[in-house]
Design a protein around this motif. Structure first.
Motif, PDB file in Angstrom:
ATOM      1  N   SER A  11       0.799  -1.277  -0.582  1.00  0.00           N
ATOM      2  CA  SER A  11      -0.289  -0.128  -0.188  1.00  0.00           C
ATOM      3  C   SER A  11       0.868   1.220   0.021  1.00  0.00           C
ATOM      4  O   SER A  11      -0.021   2.442  -0.732  1.00  0.00           O
ATOM      5  CB  SER A  11      -0.380  -0.181   0.983  1.00  0.00           C
ATOM      6  N   PHE A  12       1.558   1.605   0.987  1.00  0.00           N
ATOM      7  CA  PHE A  12       2.903   2.077  -0.157  1.00  0.00           C
ATOM      8  C   PHE A  12       3.445   2.459  -0.471  1.00  0.00           C
ATOM      9  O   PHE A  12       5.163   2.428  -1.196  1.00  0.00           O
ATOM     10  CB  PHE A  12       3.554   2.502   1.472  1.00  0.00           C
ATOM     11  N   SER A  13       3.135   2.740  -1.585  1.00  0.00           N
ATOM     12  CA  SER A  13       3.692   2.936  -3.058  1.00  0.00           C
ATOM     13  C   SER A  13       4.368   4.694  -3.317  1.00  0.00           C
ATOM     14  O   SER A  13       4.651   5.331  -2.493  1.00  0.00           O
ATOM     15  CB  SER A  13       2.508   3.305  -3.911  1.00  0.00           C
ATOM     16  N   ALA A  14       4.274   4.740  -4.410  1.00  0.00           N
ATOM     17  CA  ALA A  14       5.519   5.737  -5.730  1.00  0.00           C
ATOM     18  C   ALA A  14       4.354   7.165  -5.007  1.00  0.00           C
ATOM     19  O   ALA A  14       4.931   8.057  -4.430  1.00  0.00           O
ATOM     20  CB  ALA A  14       5.751   5.800  -6.167  1.00  0.00           C
ATOM     21  N   ALA A  15       3.552   6.509  -4.873  1.00  0.00           N
ATOM     22  CA  ALA A  15       1.910   7.969  -5.139  1.00  0.00           C
ATOM     23  C   ALA A  15       2.068   8.214  -3.054  1.00  0.00           C
ATOM     24  O   ALA A  15       2.259   8.926  -2.893  1.00  0.00           O
ATOM     25  CB  ALA A  15       0.749   7.784  -5.507  1.00  0.00           C
ATOM     26  N   ALA A  43      11.802   1.179  -5.024  1.00  0.00           N
ATOM     27  CA  ALA A  43      11.155   0.487  -3.608  1.00  0.00           C
ATOM     28  C   ALA A  43       9.758   0.329  -3.379  1.00  0.00           C
ATOM     29  O   ALA A  43       9.193  -0.127  -4.007  1.00  0.00           O
ATOM     30  CB  ALA A  43      12.100   0.357  -2.847  1.00  0.00           C
ATOM     31  N   ALA A  44       9.307   1.638  -3.718  1.00  0.00           N
ATOM     32  CA  ALA A  44       7.864   2.640  -2.805  1.00  0.00           C
ATOM     33  C   ALA A  44       7.179   2.163  -3.705  1.00  0.00           C
ATOM     34  O   ALA A  44       5.820   1.238  -3.797  1.00  0.00           O
ATOM     35  CB  ALA A  44       7.815   3.760  -2.129  1.00  0.00           C
ATOM     36  N   ALA A  45       7.611   1.973  -5.389  1.00  0.00           N
ATOM     37  CA  ALA A  45       6.891   1.991  -6.542  1.00  0.00           C
ATOM     38  C   ALA A  45       6.864   0.125  -6.974  1.00  0.00           C
ATOM     39  O   ALA A  45       5.804  -0.022  -7.223  1.00  0.00           O
ATOM     40  CB  ALA A  45       7.512   3.015  -8.054  1.00  0.00           C
ATOM     41  N   MET A  46       8.279  -0.326  -6.635  1.00  0.00           N
ATOM     42  CA  MET A  46       7.701  -1.950  -6.735  1.00  0.00           C
ATOM     43  C   MET A  46       6.935  -2.560  -6.186  1.00  0.00           C
ATOM     44  O   MET A  46       6.489  -3.285  -6.539  1.00  0.00           O
ATOM     45  CB  MET A  46       9.433  -2.516  -7.309  1.00  0.00           C
ATOM     46  N   SER A  47       7.469  -2.317  -4.848  1.00  0.00           N
ATOM     47  CA  SER A  47       6.757  -2.816  -3.611  1.00  0.00           C
ATOM     48  C   SER A  47       5.017  -2.633  -4.523  1.00  0.00           C
ATOM     49  O   SER A  47       4.509  -3.940  -3.727  1.00  0.00           O
ATOM     50  CB  SER A  47       6.977  -2.865  -2.348  1.00  0.00           C
TER      51      SER A  47
END
Length: 500
Positions: free
Chosen positions: A53-57, A333-337
């Motif tokens: 849920s912790f994205s690049a956004a 990392a945030a985006a790829m997760s």
């Protein structure tokens, strides 16, 4: 970006690929690929829930929110806690005990195949809309810090995400999420250090400046129904939205059903919420410190640097070598997760809920593995195309993602509630009630009617239940045997029989 920064980013990429390769050597069947054979530790799954849920956004939008509104966005974590608590009480025990692969298999057990397909299709639309925004967020940072064209950056990030997701299955997704979780916090710490060391007086001076500007307020008790940083709004409509995401979204459910038992699933869900709370707090803190930094150094940011562009601007103009590489790797990392989780969940649903269920049943595990991997590639490329659209429309990421969550998952939450809480609702009532709720909201939206905003899920779910219950009263009552082990409130005795 210095040579050191590039080395940090390259090392991160190599480790991700290595984890995908290592996990791929252990994939012998679909249970391992889709659920990790239920042998992944609960704490790793909990961290993965947060990382998904912790994205690049989040990493771009969080500092932007902190810069503009201070700590007020943190109130939404109370809504998240409401959502996770409801999932733990109502949904998670059933999902784990039924030993299912997708959330939507439950709906076929409780109702029928058309309800399963409807919910799974809504999830697919939701995740396809979301993937474009997630991929764009990472590519935006890559483009700014490397001077690569944005379109080229989108392609690079997309291909990298597709590669290790295809290779390793859910185990690779979870373990890379754990590493990405650690890297996100290291990167955020580097950003806090860079801001603090950039002014005389350090962190204390930045904190005092933020306090004087009213940026440290955490709670806003005023009743503002359309304001996400109002506590009642954060708890009620956002809490219901979080309930839909945590309880009906295959990305989350796939992690619960990968746990060894119900207790492990509950601990994983709570750990996911807690680590999310810490992550949001630190991103907001970074935004607040950037506000103080620019207030002290220049009075304000340049007029054209707003929203999601604030953190990339800070990285490229103020962060020293090494720290910049950590921050860029953290955005990756945030985006790829989130991207890897979305692609894997999407491929799981299409393989299990559609391909295996309707087109090619009773094939070998190897066959279904190949199909799932092919689907990851296909939809990964589609998400690249969706990212091009988000980039061309210049959309702010957090509002964009929240809108699509509410639009697609609101009626589906109503469908799950019908199944678990209302034994009287039958398959036709559930299906047409869910469909009607979605159509009503869609017509209102397309006709320019009343904008329900964040309340859309809170309206769609009960609307689906009410319509579904009304339709069910005109038809058969489900038999007690068909409800056994599938509802929390039976409302019938063993002697009851179906009736018109």
């Amino acid at each position: 970006m210095s040579t050191l920064d590039w080395l940090i980013v390259a090392l991160y990429a190599l480790v991700m690929i290595g984890i995908g390769y290592a996990a791929s050597r252990k994939q012998a069947n679909t249970d391992e690929y889709f659920r990790g054979a239920r042998q992944i530790p609960w704490w790793a799954i909990g961290i993965s829930i947060m990382a998904t849920s912790f994205s690049a956004a989040s990493l771009l939008g969080g500092p932007a929110q902190g810069y503009d509104k201070g700590f007020l966005w943190l109130q939404m974590q109370i809504g998240d806690l409401v959502g996770y608590t409801l999932v733990i009480l109502l949904f998670l025990p059933l999902f784990v005990k039924l030993n299912i692969t997708t959330a939507y298999e439950y709906l076929e057990k409780r109702f029928d195949a058309k309800n399963r397909s409807l919910a799974s299709f809504c999830f697919l639309l939701f995740i396809l809309a979301r993937l474009g925004g997630l991929l764009y967020g990472a590519a935006l940072v890559v483009s700014i810090v490397t001077n690569l064209p944005l379109n080229v950056a989108i392609v690079i990030v997309g291909i990298a995400s597709i590669a290790y997701t295809v290779a390793g299955g859910i185990a690779a997704v979870v373990w890379t999420d754990v590493l990405q979780f650690a890297l996100i916090f290291v990167g955020l710490g580097a950003g806090v250090w860079a801001a603090s060391s950039g002014v005389e007086g350090g962190f204390g001076e930045l904190w005092s400046t933020a306090a004087a500007a009213g940026k440290l307020q955490v709670i806003n008790l005023s009743w503002e129904p359309t304001n996400l940083v109002s506590l009642p709004t954060a708890v009620i409509p956002y809490g219901i939205l979080a309930f839909a995401v945590a309880g009906t979204n295959q990305q989350s459910v796939q992690r619960y059903v990968s746990c060894a038992d119900v207790q492990s699933g509950r601990k994983a869900a709570l750990l996911g919420w807690f680590t999310g709370l810490i992550g949001v707090a630190i991103t907001l803190l970074l935004g607040i410190l950037m506000y103080s930094f620019y207030t002290i150094k220049a009075g304000s940011l340049p007029a054209d640097i707003t929203g999601d562009k604030i953190l990339p601007h800070f990285i490229t103009t103020q962060v020293p070598p090494g720290a910049a590489g950590l921050l860029v790797a953290a955005v990756f990392a945030a985006a790829m997760s989130s991207i890897d989780s979305g692609l894997h969940a999407l491929a799981t649903c299409m393989t299990v809920d559609f391909y295996e269920r309707f087109f090619k049943p009773n094939r070998s595990d190897r066959h279904y593995l190949k199909v799932a991997q092919l689907l990851i590639v296909i939809w990964g490329l589609f998400s690249v195309a969706a990212a091009f659209y988000v980039a061309s429309a210049e959309i702010n990421l957090l509002p964009y993602l929240i809108k699509y969550v509410a639009f697609f998952l609101g009626p589906v939450l109503g469908l799950f509630l019908m199944g678990i809480l209302f034994p009287r609702i039958n398959a036709n009532g559930a299906f047409f009630g869910t469909l009607a709720a979605g159509v009503i909201l869609g017509i209102n939206y397309s006709a320019g009617g009343y904008n329900f905003g964040i309340w859309q899920t809170a309206i769609a779910a009960p609307l689906a239940v009410i319509i579904g219950y009304g339709i069910s009263l005109l038809g058969k009552t489900p038999s007690p045997a068909s409800l056994r082990g599938l509802t929390l409130i039976h409302g019938q005795t063993e002697d009851d029989s179906p009736r018109e």
